[in-house]
Motif scaffolding. Structure first.
Motif, short mmCIF file in Angstrom:
data_model
loop_
_atom_site.label_atom_id
_atom_site.label_comp_id
_atom_site.label_asym_id
_atom_site.label_seq_id
_atom_site.Cartn_x
_atom_site.Cartn_y
_atom_site.Cartn_z
N ARG A 83 0.82 -1.21 0.00
CA ARG A 83 0.00 0.00 0.00
C ARG A 83 0.86 1.27 0.00
NH1 ARG A 83 -5.42 -0.86 0.85
NH2 ARG A 83 -6.04 -2.91 1.65
N SER A 84 1.92 1.28 0.79
CA SER A 84 2.75 2.49 0.85
C SER A 84 3.48 2.71 -0.46
CB SER A 84 3.74 2.40 2.03
OG SER A 84 4.57 1.26 1.92
N GLN A 85 3.98 1.64 -1.07
CA GLN A 85 4.66 1.79 -2.36
C GLN A 85 3.69 2.31 -3.42
OE1 GLN A 85 7.94 1.31 -3.25
NE2 GLN A 85 8.47 0.96 -1.11
N VAL A 745 8.12 10.40 6.45
CA VAL A 745 7.14 9.37 6.07
C VAL A 745 7.58 8.63 4.81
CG1 VAL A 745 4.80 9.00 5.21
CG2 VAL A 745 5.18 10.45 7.22
N LYS A 746 7.93 9.37 3.78
CA LYS A 746 8.24 8.72 2.51
C LYS A 746 9.59 8.00 2.56
CE LYS A 746 5.24 11.77 -0.13
NZ LYS A 746 5.11 12.95 -1.02
N THR A 747 10.55 8.58 3.26
CA THR A 747 11.83 7.88 3.44
C THR A 747 11.63 6.64 4.29
OG1 THR A 747 13.06 9.95 3.28
CG2 THR A 747 14.20 8.08 4.28
N GLN A 755 7.50 1.38 11.99
CA GLN A 755 7.51 1.88 13.37
C GLN A 755 7.96 3.34 13.40
OE1 GLN A 755 10.60 0.53 16.10
NE2 GLN A 755 9.06 0.19 17.69
N GLY A 756 9.01 3.66 12.66
CA GLY A 756 9.49 5.04 12.62
C GLY A 756 8.46 5.98 12.03
N VAL A 757 7.79 5.53 10.96
CA VAL A 757 6.75 6.36 10.34
C VAL A 757 5.61 6.61 11.32
CG1 VAL A 757 4.95 6.39 8.57
CG2 VAL A 757 7.26 5.68 7.97
N TRP A 807 -1.04 9.29 4.44
CA TRP A 807 0.15 8.77 5.13
C TRP A 807 -0.19 7.59 6.04
CZ3 TRP A 807 2.51 14.11 6.99
CH2 TRP A 807 3.10 14.74 5.88
N LEU A 808 -1.37 7.64 6.64
CA LEU A 808 -1.76 6.59 7.59
C LEU A 808 -2.54 5.46 6.93
CD1 LEU A 808 -2.75 8.79 10.64
CD2 LEU A 808 -0.93 7.09 10.61
#
Length: 968
Positions: A83-85, A745-747, A755-757, A807-808
């Motif tokens: 989904r993020s990609q 977010v994108k990185t 977890q970092g995002v 983003w979420l």
């Protein structure tokens, strides 16, 4: 409020939204799933042309039971990647798959047979295979629904199955490449063998559990030295596998170990050592060994050194040598020599060798060219000794239920009877077990089919090496990105040290080794294997049309060979391929062959648990290096295992398991997804009721943030927007934070750092927004008229909305859809069809960030001072205060450039650069800032509740100037 006081509530811009405070996810999530299926989200995304493709290749789970929490972790991680990609602008493809062959499914059918008292061997093989296929089909449907319930996107209506006819054809074709390039051979070596399942097992099919084993110290008599000191002495060995003693062919010693000759000079009543008996032992272990025989230090003495020269002239007799009824089985002299693997850290300093049941001994005698002299075939496929083995024929190492059989006790009893036993005992140690039957496994020498990993492949694909091992090691170092980086070392060390790949299994449900052997030829003969492109083509055509069952149909050999070679001159091989070869071949029939596979036939990412370094990552690497010359993937991501809240391994018997179905029924799938996003997947992950409560609380706080935005944007339109240049500094600071977050977010998503995002977004939403920006701007949003400040705030909220929802969305798949539809209704509307917005560089301002860092520091001190006053009940609200803030001159200039009273949510505020009173409030970590409390002067505005001297002087007598203007 008196009857004469106007009620200004209806004049306020209060938030309006139907977005509920309580999510009700268990009930509502299935509705969104139904909606997405109706829209056809996955296929609609494929319609977006001109995008760079991204393919996550699914490691296939076994289709043999309901999902456990490990499945959920794995699939949710994959879904967040896909989904993020996709939302970052790629064409992210995901074809779910299932492993349908092999022992796990076959074992289930056999369990059914056993319950009915049915003999599997009496069932026609094609009928048995059909039952396996039907079993797998049923569980594919069950698991598909369970995966979809977690919000996993993918090509669910057309997954890949290793039992599909085309898949079986390709697996056979991939195997035939090994056949044709000469890396396939039949050999004999000790392999991990399950007597219960009657098949060889791969390392990945084995788990280590504690096991209590018999342990024995056994005497081998020294003969043939011509030295009275040595002859009739006993070399003592120690083993935890007494059942290997009938297959003993040698004893080995260490070239660098100090040995001595020890004589028994006393003994207790119950002891297997006799006075005058002499033992050769490692000096560092002698006291321990003799102690096991119940001899204390007064009962033995050291006679002399035993040198390497002494050892070199020794010959040994098996303890059963010359035993009546032994029929000469053990009467040959045992080989005795040094070996590198002998140590004096435990045992006796000597190692008994049964090369049919130990890899180190096998390799030692293989390298010496002596295998024919030392290999035995005493243990049959069911773990029983061959029927004609003296004393022990038919004895079982294990019972059919996996418990201790009668072989070990019988051997120990016989050794004691003939005087060959020095001591006995039991030991608890980590021991390999079949992960399916949970029964112990043994090492057993059997004829198997292997792929040679160090033989040149000779296929012209030598860019990364000429052998499978060379290609794999080069791929690991040069072609694959590892997340975490430690994954590289794990797989590299495994492949660097691994033996040849055992391809064959003695089972029925799988893809057969589609090859033929020449009758009367030896495995070492060049013409032992039939290598014919025409025969191979016939087999593949049959598999494409009928599946691998064609191999087992009556007359199959004649069908494939007739007219090309004489069928009577060849035998058909009926072993099946290791199931890891099946899954290792998926890149070929999924990524290469499917229209929706990958552009180059390779995967951008393989993502599985850390155990797959010895499983799917490993077999896929070997298979692909043997057939296409390189790794089948560009990157590998690994995650840890799931544990309970206390860090214990989950077990049904303990009752500490967590079912994905239970979590979705109680909380909803988004809570499970949020648990994954909040966790560090690079190590083991804990889950349980208390942890899930904490996750649900985080979700609630985030949901409230989204709800506030929706309420404030209820009637927002394009005409309400304001340009960046016209915005107050506070709004521009928020946009600067969005710019920073856009990079994070994108990185983070690109690096799979979920977890970092999430931590960055959660911190921003709960601290920067809810506790700071929203808290400050509620007054403007609720009380202002059509002012620049209110328009700017709502413009920023709109920008926040579009970014936070997208983003979420890869994490909170269901909730962000709900948030999106609140403002973007429509039958075909979905946040999952949207890309993450591009964030303008105009928003970035390091200078503004520095300035507002100072402002927020000072504000923290003011807030701290007011909290004390509220605690002491001097004020009920911060609007009752008008504090005096003491700062340095440069900080004062910063504070005076903004509406600092509004930022502190006070009715007024005074900035002073003088010396602060001694009683002024301060914080240790914020030097140069002090606050003195004072109450606000004036009357309370009945509309905004600020206290101001001008209340009562306007056309609306109960309000302040700002509210009076808003009411006009």
């Amino acid at each position: 409020m008196s009857d004469l006081t106007p009620d200004y509530k209806d004049t306020l811009n209060l938030p309006k939204t139907e977005f509920p405070m309580r999510a009700g996810l268990p009930k509502r999530e299935p509705e969104w799933l139904e909606r997405w299926e109706k829209i056809g989200i996955y296929d609609r995304l494929r319609e977006k042309k001109g995008r760079e493709s991204f393919t996550l290749h699914d490691g296939p789970p076994y289709a043999n039971g309901n999902l456990h929490i490990g499945h959920a972790l794995n699939k949710i991680l994959k879904d967040m990647v896909v989904r993020s990609q996709q939302m970052m602008g790629k064409d992210a493809r995901y074809i779910p798959g299932w492993d349908c062959h092999g022992l796990p499914i076959e074992w289930k059918i056999e369990e059914k047979y056993r319950k009915k008292g049915r003999d599997k061997d009496a069932v026609p093989v094609v009928e048995f295979r059909q039952e396996c296929r039907e079993f797998a089909e049923g569980w594919v449907d069950v698991q598909r629904d369970e995966f979809k319930r977690l919000g996993i996107t993918g090509k669910w209506e057309n997954p890949y199955l290793t039992m599909d006819f085309h898949a079986e054809r390709v697996i056979a074709a991939e195997f035939q490449k090994f056949l044709m390039n000469g890396t396939l051979y039949q050999g004999s070596k000790p392999v991990m063998w399950s007597p219960i399942e009657k098949t060889a097992l791969a390392e990945a099919e084995v788990e280590y559990q504690d096991k209590e084993s018999f342990t024995v110290w056994v005497k081998f008599k020294v003969v043939g030295t011509g030295d009275k000191t040595l002859d009739s002495a006993k070399v003592v060995i120690w083993t935890t596998t007494p059942w290997t003693m009938p297959s003993n062919k040698a004893v080995v010693y260490g070239a660098d170990i100090s040995y001595g000759l020890y004589e028994v000079i006393g003994r207790p009543e119950e002891c297997w050592a006799n006075i005058g008996e002499r033992f050769i032992l490692s000096d560092s272990l002698a006291e321990d060994v003799l102690g096991r025989a119940r001899l204390d230090t007064t009962m033995f003495r050291r006679l002399c050194d035993i040198t390497q020269d002494d050892l070199a002239k020794i010959e040994l007799q098996h303890p059963l040598h010359g035993t009546e009824g032994g029929e000469g089985e053990w009467d040959d002299i045992r080989d005795f020599r040094s070996a590198d693997f002998v140590t004096d850290t435990e045992g006796t300093g000597f190692v008994h060798c049964a090369p049919s049941h130990g890899m180190e001994e096998f390799e030692l005698y293989r390298d010496l060219g002596m295998l024919e002299e030392v290999i035995t075939y005493n243990v049959m496929e069911d773990g029983r000794f061959r029927a004609d083995l003296p004393f022990f024929g038919g004895k079982a190492i294990l019972k059919p239920n996996g418990k201790e059989g009668n072989a070990n006790p019988a051997i120990i009893e016989k050794l004691a009877e003939v005087g060959g036993l020095l001591a006995r005992g039991k030991i608890k140690h980590s021991y390999p077990h079949s992960w399916r039957s949970k029964a112990p496994v043994i090492y057993r020498n059997t004829p198997q089919w292997f792929a040679a990993v160090d033989k040149p492949v000779n296929d012209g694909l030598d860019e990364y090496g000429t052998t499978i091992r060379e290609r794999a090691l080069t791929s690991i170092d040069k072609l694959v990105t590892w997340t975490p980086s430690t994954g590289r070392n794990r797989l590299y060390s495994m492949i660097e040290a691994r033996p040849d790949w055992v391809l064959s299994r003695q089972r029925a449900w799988g893809v057969p080794l589609t090859c033929f052997t020449r009758n009367g030829a030896l495995p070492t003969d060049d013409d032992y294997l039939l290598r014919s492109d025409e025969v191979n083509a016939r087999v593949l055509d049959a598999f494409e049309a009928e599946g691998a069952d064609a191999w087992y149909e009556e007359g199959a050999k004649e069908r494939f060979l007739a007219g090309l070679v004489n069928p009577n001159e060849y035998s058909q091989v009926f072993d099946i391929l290791d199931v890891w070869f099946d899954s290792g071949s998926t890149h070929a029939f999924v990524l290469r062959d499917r229209d929706d596979g990958s552009d180059d036939g390779l995967a951008d990412l393989y993502l599985e648990g850390t155990d797959q370094h010895r499983g799917w990552f490993h077999s896929s690497m070997l298979q692909s290096c043997g057939t296409r010359g390189r790794a089948p993937y560009h990157a590998v991501l690994t995650h840890g295992f799931t544990l309970d809240e206390k860090g214990m391994k989950m077990s049904k018997s303990i009752g500490n398991t967590v079912s994905p179905d239970d979590v979705t029924r109680q909380y909803g799938a988004d809570i499970l997804r949020l648990w994954v996003a909040q966790s560090d997947y690079s190590s083991d992950l804990r889950i349980g009721p208390e942890i899930l409560k904490g996750v649900a609380d985080s979700y609630r706080r985030l949901r409230n943030t989204m709800r506030f935005m929706l309420g404030a944007l209820s009637d927002f339109s394009e005409t309400d927007k304001i340009e960046f240049e016209s915005m107050p500094e506070l709004e521009r600071w928020v946009l600067h934070r969005l710019y920073e977050l856009d990079e994070i977010v994108k990185t983070g998503y690109a690096a799979y750092d979920f977890q970092g995002v999430f931590q960055a977004l959660f911190q921003f939403a709960t601290v920067d927004l809810s506790s700071f920006y929203f808290d400050i701007r509620k007054d403007v949003l609720y009380c202002d008229g059509n002012t620049t400040e209110r328009r700017a705030a709502r413009t920023v909220l709109d920008l926040l909305y579009h970014r936070l929802t997208t983003w979420l969305a890869p994490v909170l798949t269901f909730t962000m859809e709900e948030v999106w539809l609140e403002r973007n209704p429509g039958d075909n509307s979905s946040v999952h069809l949207i890309d993450m917005p591009i964030t303008p560089s105009l928003w970035h301002s390091s200078e503004l960030a520095k300035k507002w860092a100072v402002i927020r520091q000072v504000r923290r001190v003011v807030t701290g001072a007011l909290e004390l006053e509220r605690r002491d009940k001097n004020i009920g609200s911060s609007l009752e205060a008008a504090p005096l803030v003491y700062v340095t001159t440069d900080v004062a200039e910063i504070l005076k450039s903004v509406a600092f009273a509004d930022l502190c949510i006070t009715s007024s505020i005074e900035i002073d650069t003088g010396e602060a009173p001694e009683a002024a409030f301060s914080l240790e970590d914020t030097a140069g800032v002090s606050v003195s409390f004072a109450k606000a002067v004036g009357r309370k505005c009945n509309r905004c509740w600020k206290i101001s001297p001008d209340v009562g002087s306007h056309s609306h007598p109960e309000v302040c100037s700002r509210c009076n203007s808003a009411l006009k």
